[in-house]
Design a protein around this motif. Structure first.
Motif, PDB file in Angstrom:
ATOM      1  N   LEU A 155     118.430  14.807 -48.266  1.00 52.99           N
ATOM      2  CA  LEU A 155     117.223  15.255 -47.569  1.00 52.99           C
ATOM      3  C   LEU A 155     116.125  15.659 -48.548  1.00 52.99           C
ATOM      4  O   LEU A 155     114.937  15.561 -48.226  1.00 52.99           O
ATOM      5  N   ARG A 156     116.526  16.080 -49.743  1.00 49.51           N
ATOM      6  CA  ARG A 156     115.532  16.422 -50.769  1.00 49.51           C
ATOM      7  C   ARG A 156     115.092  15.179 -51.545  1.00 49.51           C
ATOM      8  O   ARG A 156     114.163  15.259 -52.357  1.00 49.51           O
ATOM      9  N   HIS A 157     115.760  14.072 -51.329  1.00 47.94           N
ATOM     10  CA  HIS A 157     115.408  12.805 -51.968  1.00 47.94           C
ATOM     11  C   HIS A 157     115.294  11.743 -50.868  1.00 47.94           C
ATOM     12  O   HIS A 157     116.155  10.864 -50.733  1.00 47.94           O
ATOM     13  N   PRO A 158     114.239  11.825 -50.070  1.00 48.81           N
ATOM     14  CA  PRO A 158     114.133  10.946 -48.897  1.00 48.81           C
ATOM     15  C   PRO A 158     114.151   9.458 -49.233  1.00 48.81           C
ATOM     16  O   PRO A 158     114.563   8.648 -48.400  1.00 48.81           O
ATOM     17  N   GLU A 159     113.724   9.086 -50.439  1.00 50.54           N
ATOM     18  CA  GLU A 159     113.767   7.672 -50.807  1.00 50.54           C
ATOM     19  C   GLU A 159     115.207   7.176 -50.927  1.00 50.54           C
ATOM     20  O   GLU A 159     115.518   6.017 -50.626  1.00 50.54           O
ATOM     21  N   ARG A 205     116.214  16.406 -40.794  1.00 48.91           N
ATOM     22  CA  ARG A 205     115.397  17.017 -41.846  1.00 48.91           C
ATOM     23  C   ARG A 205     115.795  18.484 -42.009  1.00 48.91           C
ATOM     24  O   ARG A 205     116.429  19.073 -41.123  1.00 48.91           O
ATOM     25  N   MET A 212     117.755   8.565 -49.153  1.00 52.33           N
ATOM     26  CA  MET A 212     118.212   8.510 -47.759  1.00 52.33           C
ATOM     27  C   MET A 212     117.735   7.215 -47.107  1.00 52.33           C
ATOM     28  O   MET A 212     118.495   6.556 -46.372  1.00 52.33           O
ATOM     29  N   ALA A 213     116.494   6.827 -47.376  1.00 48.49           N
ATOM     30  CA  ALA A 213     115.953   5.607 -46.792  1.00 48.49           C
ATOM     31  C   ALA A 213     116.749   4.381 -47.240  1.00 48.49           C
ATOM     32  O   ALA A 213     116.995   3.454 -46.456  1.00 48.49           O
TER      33      ALA A 213
END
Length: 376
Positions: free
Chosen positions: A232-236, A353, A238-239
């Motif tokens: 969640l702190r690294h959304p890229e 989130r 997660m994507a």
């Protein structure tokens, strides 16, 4: 470099603390009340060597606390040599990657049932990551449904890892383990405990194994909480997992490397005067490995502080499950638990989130969350 276990930086910012220790020396020290001096290996090369060196031996003294009432028989983590080989030999078939994979549908069902009960906002530690391991343990070990309320209750105390509630839970866990062993002796099923009862292990050895399975079984829950916070702190990142779910097994390995919840291995005792990376250590001293430090060693992992779920494992892997003869017996099961949990969370809650700041438990031996507020 000498570390202070009471220093908030050691407990709450171990990444920076151990990075400084690793840069300073291959071995740091820490004075632990009640244990004395711990010599902490900080670099990957020396950690791998130490964990397979017979001059460093485990014993019952390696453990700060042996529960009263636990059968007086050694467990896998307390012995080396032929006795360890014998115990490992009868337990290993129950913990193979193939056997762990057979339990995947049960783990998926357990995870789905827990996630069915979530409503936003939720504390992912309290409502999912902590209750999940004991549910999985009950399922794969073969705990009868009628006895699960007790296991769920004591599981909450065990996962806390400390305090009066933990102490009070120990006799119930031991009694429950004895009852479960006796039942599976009489009524075999399709579970790990049945597999173990078919070995040459005694009832006392099986009870001790179940106790340690309950303790070690909490690690996946702490890992899952750490992993979700990291993603969640690294959304890229997660994507990438949302778009490429086939990356999840590789992501689990990277998350084990990047945010492993167990900071230190069980201490080993030196059987003679030794040197690690040129640092002399006398006979009879306790030596441990900082897993977080060695798993971020730039000599092994390029750009080690970067979370990269596409990272290709190199010739040297992370040491989150230790190394050598005492490599974690439940590693395959822990990997599958984490894969299943992350897959389900990503699929069911694509808008997941953070909701507020996560809270970490001050603990020099473990890097774990006390709460992880999320919404979706």
């Amino acid at each position: 470099m000498q570390l202070d276990p009471a220093d908030p930086a050691v407990m709450l910012d171990p990444v920076a603390t151990y990075a400084a220790a690793r840069a300073d020396s291959p071995v740091a020290t820490m004075e632990v009340p009640g244990l004395g001096t711990l010599w902490i290996v900080t670099r990957h090369e020396h950690a791998r060597a130490m964990l397979t060196d017979p001059r460093f031996r485990l014993s019952r003294a390696s453990y700060a606390m042996r529960p009263q009432g636990l059968p007086d028989t050694p467990n896998l983590g307390e012995i080396d040599g032929p006795d360890h080989t014998r115990l490992r030999k009868f337990a290993a078939p129950a913990f193979t990657a193939r056997r762990a994979a057979e339990f995947r549908p049960r783990i998926e069902r357990t995870v789905d049932e827990l996630l069915d009960g979530l409503e936003p906002p939720a504390d992912l530690v309290r409502d999912f990551a902590h209750p999940m391991p004991i549910e999985v343990i009950c399922d794969v070990v073969g705990i009868a449904e009628t006895e699960r309320p007790m296991w769920r209750r004591v599981g909450v105390a065990v996962v806390s890892g400390q305090g009066q509630a933990f102490q009070e839970a120990i006799p119930e866990v031991i009694a429950g383990a004895k009852a479960a062993v006796a039942r599976r002796r009489a009524e075999p099923g399709d579970d790990l405990l049945t597999d173990l009862t078919r070995s040459e292990a005694s009832d006392d050895e099986l009870v001790v194994l179940v106790w340690h399975l309950v303790l070690a079984g909490q690690v996946p829950g702490n890992l899952i909480a750490n992993a979700v916070e990291a993603l969640l702190r690294h959304p890229e990142q997660m994507a990438l997992l949302k778009e490429n779910p086939e990356l999840i097994p590789r992501a689990v390995e990277e998350l084990l490397r990047w945010c492993t919840p167990q900071l230190l291995t069980v201490p080993r005792f030196t059987t003679e005067d030794v040197e690690i990376g040129g640092v002399p250590i006398p006979k009879g001293e306790q030596v441990t490995v900082s897993m977080l430090s060695v798993n971020r060693d730039p000599a092994v992992f390029p750009d080690p502080d970067r979370l990269d779920v596409t990272r290709t494992p190199g010739s040297f892997s992370h040491l989150a499950f230790a190394h050598g003869a005492h490599f974690c017996l439940g590693a395959a099961l822990a990997r599958i638990e984490t894969e299943v949990a992350l897959t389900a969370l990503i699929n069911r809650f694509p808008g997941l989130r953070l909701d507020g700041d996560p809270v970490r438990t001050p603990d020099p031996g473990n890097w774990r969350l006390a709460s992880l507020g999320v919404t979706w």
